[in-house]
Design a protein around this motif. Structure first.
Motif, PDB file in Angstrom:
ATOM      1  N   ALA A 112      11.695   8.072   8.962  1.00  0.00           N
ATOM      2  CA  ALA A 112      12.974   8.793   9.695  1.00  0.00           C
ATOM      3  C   ALA A 112      13.701   8.396  11.228  1.00  0.00           C
ATOM      4  CB  ALA A 112      12.297   9.778  10.511  1.00  0.00           C
ATOM      5  N   GLU A 113      12.663   7.058  11.975  1.00  0.00           N
ATOM      6  CA  GLU A 113      13.448   6.313  13.138  1.00  0.00           C
ATOM      7  C   GLU A 113      14.371   5.085  12.213  1.00  0.00           C
ATOM      8  OE1 GLU A 113      10.191   4.439  14.935  1.00  0.00           O
ATOM      9  OE2 GLU A 113       8.834   6.267  14.574  1.00  0.00           O
ATOM     10  N   CYS A 114      13.684   4.779  11.161  1.00  0.00           N
ATOM     11  CA  CYS A 114      15.100   3.187  10.332  1.00  0.00           C
ATOM     12  C   CYS A 114      15.792   3.873  10.346  1.00  0.00           C
ATOM     13  CB  CYS A 114      13.883   3.475   9.097  1.00  0.00           C
ATOM     14  SG  CYS A 114      15.154   1.777   8.162  1.00  0.00           S
ATOM     15  N   ALA A 115      15.975   5.468   9.833  1.00  0.00           N
ATOM     16  CA  ALA A 115      17.555   6.279   9.341  1.00  0.00           C
ATOM     17  C   ALA A 115      18.129   6.547  10.826  1.00  0.00           C
ATOM     18  CB  ALA A 115      16.957   7.278   8.730  1.00  0.00           C
ATOM     19  N   GLU A 116      17.006   6.766  11.948  1.00  0.00           N
ATOM     20  CA  GLU A 116      17.657   6.852  13.205  1.00  0.00           C
ATOM     21  C   GLU A 116      18.745   5.159  14.038  1.00  0.00           C
ATOM     22  OE1 GLU A 116      15.387   8.624  16.480  1.00  0.00           O
ATOM     23  OE2 GLU A 116      15.640  10.727  14.596  1.00  0.00           O
ATOM     24  N   ASP A 117      17.960   4.628  13.667  1.00  0.00           N
ATOM     25  CA  ASP A 117      18.055   3.435  14.013  1.00  0.00           C
ATOM     26  C   ASP A 117      19.322   2.763  13.300  1.00  0.00           C
ATOM     27  OD1 ASP A 117      17.179   0.716  15.440  1.00  0.00           O
ATOM     28  OD2 ASP A 117      17.542   0.067  13.297  1.00  0.00           O
ATOM     29  N   TYR A 118      19.631   3.016  12.211  1.00  0.00           N
ATOM     30  CA  TYR A 118      20.603   2.911  11.248  1.00  0.00           C
ATOM     31  C   TYR A 118      21.914   2.948  11.487  1.00  0.00           C
ATOM     32  CZ  TYR A 118      23.687   1.645   7.020  1.00  0.00           C
ATOM     33  OH  TYR A 118      24.546   0.633   6.350  1.00  0.00           O
ATOM     34  N   ALA A 119      21.599   4.656  11.755  1.00  0.00           N
ATOM     35  CA  ALA A 119      22.545   5.528  12.234  1.00  0.00           C
ATOM     36  C   ALA A 119      23.585   4.975  13.459  1.00  0.00           C
ATOM     37  CB  ALA A 119      22.029   7.191  12.978  1.00  0.00           C
ATOM     38  N   CYS A 120      22.781   4.699  14.493  1.00  0.00           N
ATOM     39  CA  CYS A 120      23.366   4.608  15.877  1.00  0.00           C
ATOM     40  C   CYS A 120      23.638   3.076  15.642  1.00  0.00           C
ATOM     41  CB  CYS A 120      21.512   4.302  16.677  1.00  0.00           C
ATOM     42  SG  CYS A 120      20.916   5.108  17.775  1.00  0.00           S
ATOM     43  N   LYS A 121      23.385   2.140  14.519  1.00  0.00           N
ATOM     44  CA  LYS A 121      24.321   0.717  13.663  1.00  0.00           C
ATOM     45  C   LYS A 121      25.537   0.806  14.022  1.00  0.00           C
ATOM     46  CE  LYS A 121      20.124  -2.161  13.350  1.00  0.00           C
ATOM     47  NZ  LYS A 121      18.911  -2.685  12.790  1.00  0.00           N
ATOM     48  N   LEU A 122      25.412   2.715  13.336  1.00  0.00           N
ATOM     49  CA  LEU A 122      26.434   2.355  12.773  1.00  0.00           C
ATOM     50  C   LEU A 122      27.862   3.128  13.668  1.00  0.00           C
ATOM     51  CD1 LEU A 122      26.794   3.734   9.096  1.00  0.00           C
ATOM     52  CD2 LEU A 122      26.517   1.990   9.635  1.00  0.00           C
ATOM     53  N   LYS A 123      27.070   3.795  14.449  1.00  0.00           N
ATOM     54  CA  LYS A 123      27.953   4.752  15.838  1.00  0.00           C
ATOM     55  C   LYS A 123      28.376   3.238  16.970  1.00  0.00           C
ATOM     56  CE  LYS A 123      25.951   8.867  15.519  1.00  0.00           C
ATOM     57  NZ  LYS A 123      24.986   9.852  16.082  1.00  0.00           N
ATOM     58  N   GLN A 124      27.266   2.085  16.310  1.00  0.00           N
ATOM     59  CA  GLN A 124      27.855   1.651  17.965  1.00  0.00           C
ATOM     60  C   GLN A 124      28.980   0.672  16.921  1.00  0.00           C
ATOM     61  OE1 GLN A 124      24.811  -1.531  18.135  1.00  0.00           O
ATOM     62  NE2 GLN A 124      23.781   0.242  19.630  1.00  0.00           N
ATOM     63  N   VAL A 125      29.426   0.481  15.600  1.00  0.00           N
ATOM     64  CA  VAL A 125      30.507  -0.026  15.361  1.00  0.00           C
ATOM     65  C   VAL A 125      31.546   0.814  14.547  1.00  0.00           C
ATOM     66  CG1 VAL A 125      30.969  -0.904  12.550  1.00  0.00           C
ATOM     67  CG2 VAL A 125      28.933  -2.005  13.757  1.00  0.00           C
ATOM     68  N   PHE A 126      31.048   2.178  15.334  1.00  0.00           N
ATOM     69  CA  PHE A 126      32.029   3.274  14.944  1.00  0.00           C
ATOM     70  C   PHE A 126      32.263   3.787  16.341  1.00  0.00           C
ATOM     71  CE2 PHE A 126      31.979   2.045  10.557  1.00  0.00           C
ATOM     72  CZ  PHE A 126      32.921   1.873   9.818  1.00  0.00           C
ATOM     73  N   PRO A 127      33.056   3.367  17.383  1.00  0.00           N
ATOM     74  CA  PRO A 127      32.718   4.483  18.727  1.00  0.00           C
ATOM     75  C   PRO A 127      33.535   5.280  18.513  1.00  0.00           C
ATOM     76  CG  PRO A 127      33.426   1.951  19.093  1.00  0.00           C
ATOM     77  CD  PRO A 127      33.200   2.404  17.239  1.00  0.00           C
ATOM     78  N   GLY A 128      33.139   6.453  18.294  1.00  0.00           N
ATOM     79  CA  GLY A 128      33.775   7.530  19.274  1.00  0.00           C
ATOM     80  C   GLY A 128      34.525   8.286  17.618  1.00  0.00           C
ATOM     81  N   GLU A 130      33.533  10.985  15.004  1.00  0.00           N
ATOM     82  CA  GLU A 130      32.269  11.644  14.731  1.00  0.00           C
ATOM     83  C   GLU A 130      31.588  11.410  13.250  1.00  0.00           C
ATOM     84  OE1 GLU A 130      33.062  16.427  13.300  1.00  0.00           O
ATOM     85  OE2 GLU A 130      31.121  16.268  13.852  1.00  0.00           O
ATOM     86  N   PHE A 131      32.201  10.917  12.601  1.00  0.00           N
ATOM     87  CA  PHE A 131      31.844  10.439  10.950  1.00  0.00           C
ATOM     88  C   PHE A 131      32.591   8.898  10.893  1.00  0.00           C
ATOM     89  CE2 PHE A 131      30.928  14.674  10.472  1.00  0.00           C
ATOM     90  CZ  PHE A 131      29.755  14.809  10.068  1.00  0.00           C
ATOM     91  N   PRO A 132      31.528   7.663  11.041  1.00  0.00           N
ATOM     92  CA  PRO A 132      32.092   6.311  10.681  1.00  0.00           C
ATOM     93  C   PRO A 132      33.498   7.085   9.470  1.00  0.00           C
ATOM     94  CG  PRO A 132      30.029   6.343  11.043  1.00  0.00           C
ATOM     95  CD  PRO A 132      30.496   7.931  10.291  1.00  0.00           C
ATOM     96  N   VAL A 133      34.324   5.454   9.644  1.00  0.00           N
ATOM     97  CA  VAL A 133      35.014   5.996   9.157  1.00  0.00           C
ATOM     98  C   VAL A 133      35.660   5.031   8.450  1.00  0.00           C
ATOM     99  CG1 VAL A 133      37.904   6.195   8.106  1.00  0.00           C
ATOM    100  CG2 VAL A 133      37.009   8.115   9.539  1.00  0.00           C
ATOM    101  N   PHE A 134      34.274   4.256   7.110  1.00  0.00           N
ATOM    102  CA  PHE A 134      34.286   3.322   6.067  1.00  0.00           C
ATOM    103  C   PHE A 134      36.247   2.609   5.422  1.00  0.00           C
ATOM    104  CE2 PHE A 134      30.210   3.200   7.126  1.00  0.00           C
ATOM    105  CZ  PHE A 134      29.837   1.998   7.200  1.00  0.00           C
TER     106      PHE A 134
END
Ligand SMILES: O=C1O[C@H](COP(=O)(O)O)[C@@H](O)[C@H](O)[C@H]1O
Length: 253
Positions: A112-128, A130-134
């Protein structure tokens, strides 16, 4: 959605180079339009095909690429089940992508923490967002119709808020994984499935011809405004009755 394209090749030998060209062309387009290329990779059979075909092309400049994983198995990176581990041994050191451009999970964390940590990494790369747009997500589909680590009948199929979810009861080993959710998959500018082999034929027909009622996770991949490609080989396409594209040698998508 920009329209689904189902493209059939005699075998992986013809499919692979078209896939590699698609990656390069979407990378060039993305870098020209917004200065970087964000790519989500899947595991399974995609790893060796993509690695081989990308390395067969003239070396692209990957310094502006950012690579994430559509799903990842919660095992150490030297475990043969680790998707990152496989790309690390087959692709990453051979292309000039900076280490900071590869977004990995922290496999030492509980799931569960691994998923949260990975989500944080994605949010840092896609700031602002709601859902990262790859710019491009490369997906596979298992013979049960799963994609990413989104399995038939699993409650995670209904996830609408999280961008990354943990799964600890994956029916396909290893049981603990993290996965992008459908809102992220469907937000991408381009989603490309690669599906080969006769073991996929029956489910592929259901996914591509079954309409909205299809219970298969792969059928729920319908990008909101992005492109959707299905690159498949003749054995996987054997049961299809819909119209498909059959490009000639040297085709580019
Ligand atoms: O477990 C997984 O399976 C799917 C499909 O893999 P394939 O070998 O049947 O192509 C893959 O896309 C996913 O990333 C992986 O974790």
């Amino acid at each position: 959605m920009a329209g689904r394209r189902v493209v059939v090749f005699p075998s992986s030998a013809e499919l692979g180079p078209v896939l590699a060209h698609l990656v390069i062309s979407r990378a060039e387009k993305a870098i020209a339009s917004h200065g970087r290329f964000t790519l989500g990779l899947s595991g399974g059979s995609l790893v060796s095909m993509l690695s081989k075909e990308l390395l067969a092309l003239p070396q692209p400049d990957c310094s502006k690429w950012v690579i994430g994983f559509c799903d990842e198995r919660l095992v150490s990176f030297d475990d043969p089940e680790s998707t990152f581990g496989l790309y690390k041994s087959q692709l990453f050191p051979k292309i000039n992508i900076p280490e900071s451009g590869i977004l990995t999970i922290d496999s030492s964390l509980p799931v569960a923490e691994c998923a949260e940590d990975y989500a944080c990494k994605l949010k840092q790369v896609f700031p602002g967002e709601e859902f990262p747009v790859f710019d491009l997500l490369l997906l596979g589909m298992g013979p049960d119709g799963h994609t990413c680590s989104l399995f038939p009948g699993h409650p995670l199929l209904e996830e609408t808020k999280k961008i990354v979810a943990p799964i600890s009861d994956s029916p396909k080993p290893p049981p603990q994984r993290v996965t992008m959710t459908f809102p992220v998959v469907n937000a991408a500018r381009c989603v490309t499935f690669v599906s080969t082999g006769g073991s996929k034929a029956t489910v592929l027909k259901e996914v591509l011809e079954g309409g909205k009622a299809s219970p298969y996770p792969a059928a729920r991949v319908v990008p909101t405004s992005g492109e959707l490609f299905w690159l498949i080989d003749d054995p996987a396409a054997a049961a299809l009755t819909i119209q498909v594209e059959r490009p000639g040698a040297g085709a580019k998508l």
